[in-house]
Design a protein around this motif. Structure first.
Motif, PDB file in Angstrom:
ATOM      1  N   MET A  71       0.835  -1.172   0.000  1.00  0.00           N
ATOM      2  CA  MET A  71       0.000   0.000   0.000  1.00  0.00           C
ATOM      3  C   MET A  71       0.889   1.247   0.000  1.00  0.00           C
ATOM      4  O   MET A  71       1.854   1.332   0.734  1.00  0.00           O
ATOM      5  CB  MET A  71      -0.913   0.005   1.227  1.00  0.00           C
ATOM      6  CG  MET A  71      -1.703   1.277   1.356  1.00  0.00           C
ATOM      7  SD  MET A  71      -2.696   1.390   2.842  1.00  0.00           S
ATOM      8  CE  MET A  71      -4.042   0.334   2.391  1.00  0.00           C
ATOM      9  N   VAL A  72       0.542   2.212  -0.806  1.00  0.00           N
ATOM     10  CA  VAL A  72       1.280   3.465  -0.876  1.00  0.00           C
ATOM     11  C   VAL A  72       0.532   4.529  -0.074  1.00  0.00           C
ATOM     12  O   VAL A  72      -0.669   4.705  -0.234  1.00  0.00           O
ATOM     13  CB  VAL A  72       1.427   3.927  -2.345  1.00  0.00           C
ATOM     14  CG1 VAL A  72       2.090   5.278  -2.409  1.00  0.00           C
ATOM     15  CG2 VAL A  72       2.197   2.902  -3.147  1.00  0.00           C
ATOM     16  N   HIS A  73       1.240   5.212   0.798  1.00  0.00           N
ATOM     17  CA  HIS A  73       0.661   6.293   1.593  1.00  0.00           C
ATOM     18  C   HIS A  73       1.065   7.616   0.951  1.00  0.00           C
ATOM     19  O   HIS A  73       2.248   7.944   0.884  1.00  0.00           O
ATOM     20  CB  HIS A  73       1.180   6.262   3.034  1.00  0.00           C
ATOM     21  CG  HIS A  73       0.784   5.040   3.781  1.00  0.00           C
ATOM     22  ND1 HIS A  73      -0.428   4.929   4.418  1.00  0.00           N
ATOM     23  CD2 HIS A  73       1.422   3.869   3.986  1.00  0.00           C
ATOM     24  CE1 HIS A  73      -0.506   3.747   4.993  1.00  0.00           C
ATOM     25  NE2 HIS A  73       0.604   3.081   4.744  1.00  0.00           N
ATOM     26  N   ALA A  74       0.082   8.389   0.496  1.00  0.00           N
ATOM     27  CA  ALA A  74       0.375   9.690  -0.111  1.00  0.00           C
ATOM     28  C   ALA A  74       0.773  10.701   0.947  1.00  0.00           C
ATOM     29  O   ALA A  74       1.660  11.521   0.742  1.00  0.00           O
ATOM     30  CB  ALA A  74      -0.831  10.191  -0.900  1.00  0.00           C
ATOM     31  N   VAL A  75       0.119  10.658   2.097  1.00  0.00           N
ATOM     32  CA  VAL A  75       0.413  11.570   3.206  1.00  0.00           C
ATOM     33  C   VAL A  75       0.406  10.747   4.476  1.00  0.00           C
ATOM     34  O   VAL A  75      -0.545  10.023   4.750  1.00  0.00           O
ATOM     35  CB  VAL A  75      -0.653  12.691   3.305  1.00  0.00           C
ATOM     36  CG1 VAL A  75      -0.362  13.605   4.468  1.00  0.00           C
ATOM     37  CG2 VAL A  75      -0.739  13.475   2.013  1.00  0.00           C
ATOM     38  N   ARG A  76       1.460  10.874   5.266  1.00  0.00           N
ATOM     39  CA  ARG A  76       1.533  10.102   6.494  1.00  0.00           C
ATOM     40  C   ARG A  76       2.240  10.912   7.575  1.00  0.00           C
ATOM     41  O   ARG A  76       3.266  11.536   7.319  1.00  0.00           O
ATOM     42  CB  ARG A  76       2.304   8.821   6.215  1.00  0.00           C
ATOM     43  CG  ARG A  76       2.217   7.809   7.318  1.00  0.00           C
ATOM     44  CD  ARG A  76       2.669   6.481   6.811  1.00  0.00           C
ATOM     45  NE  ARG A  76       3.702   5.965   7.678  1.00  0.00           N
ATOM     46  CZ  ARG A  76       4.397   4.901   7.429  1.00  0.00           C
ATOM     47  NH1 ARG A  76       4.222   4.245   6.306  1.00  0.00           N
ATOM     48  NH2 ARG A  76       5.292   4.483   8.265  1.00  0.00           N
TER      49      ARG A  76
END
Length: 60
Positions: free
Chosen positions: A1-6
């Motif tokens: 899973m890719v997190h755009a904002v974390r």
């Protein structure tokens, strides 16, 4: 899973100049879209002027 904002958090005060800088793909546009109600955050919370964004959509 890719997190755009974390793990992003910031507080601004009236009159403060704020710049959100980072390389391509770092989540700047996604952050702005979430702040303005154009995109829904999948986790966490957003407040603009003390108003939770989920109770007042599309502040722009």
């Amino acid at each position: 899973m890719v997190h755009a904002v974390r793990d992003i958090s910031f507080d601004l005060v009236p009159g403060q100049v704020f710049g959100l800088l980072g390389p391509n793909g770092s989540g700047k546009s996604t952050t702005r879209h979430i702040q303005t109600g154009l995109l829904e955050a999948s986790q966490g919370s957003v407040e603009v002027n003390g108003v939770p964004l989920d109770t007042h959509s599309k502040l722009i």
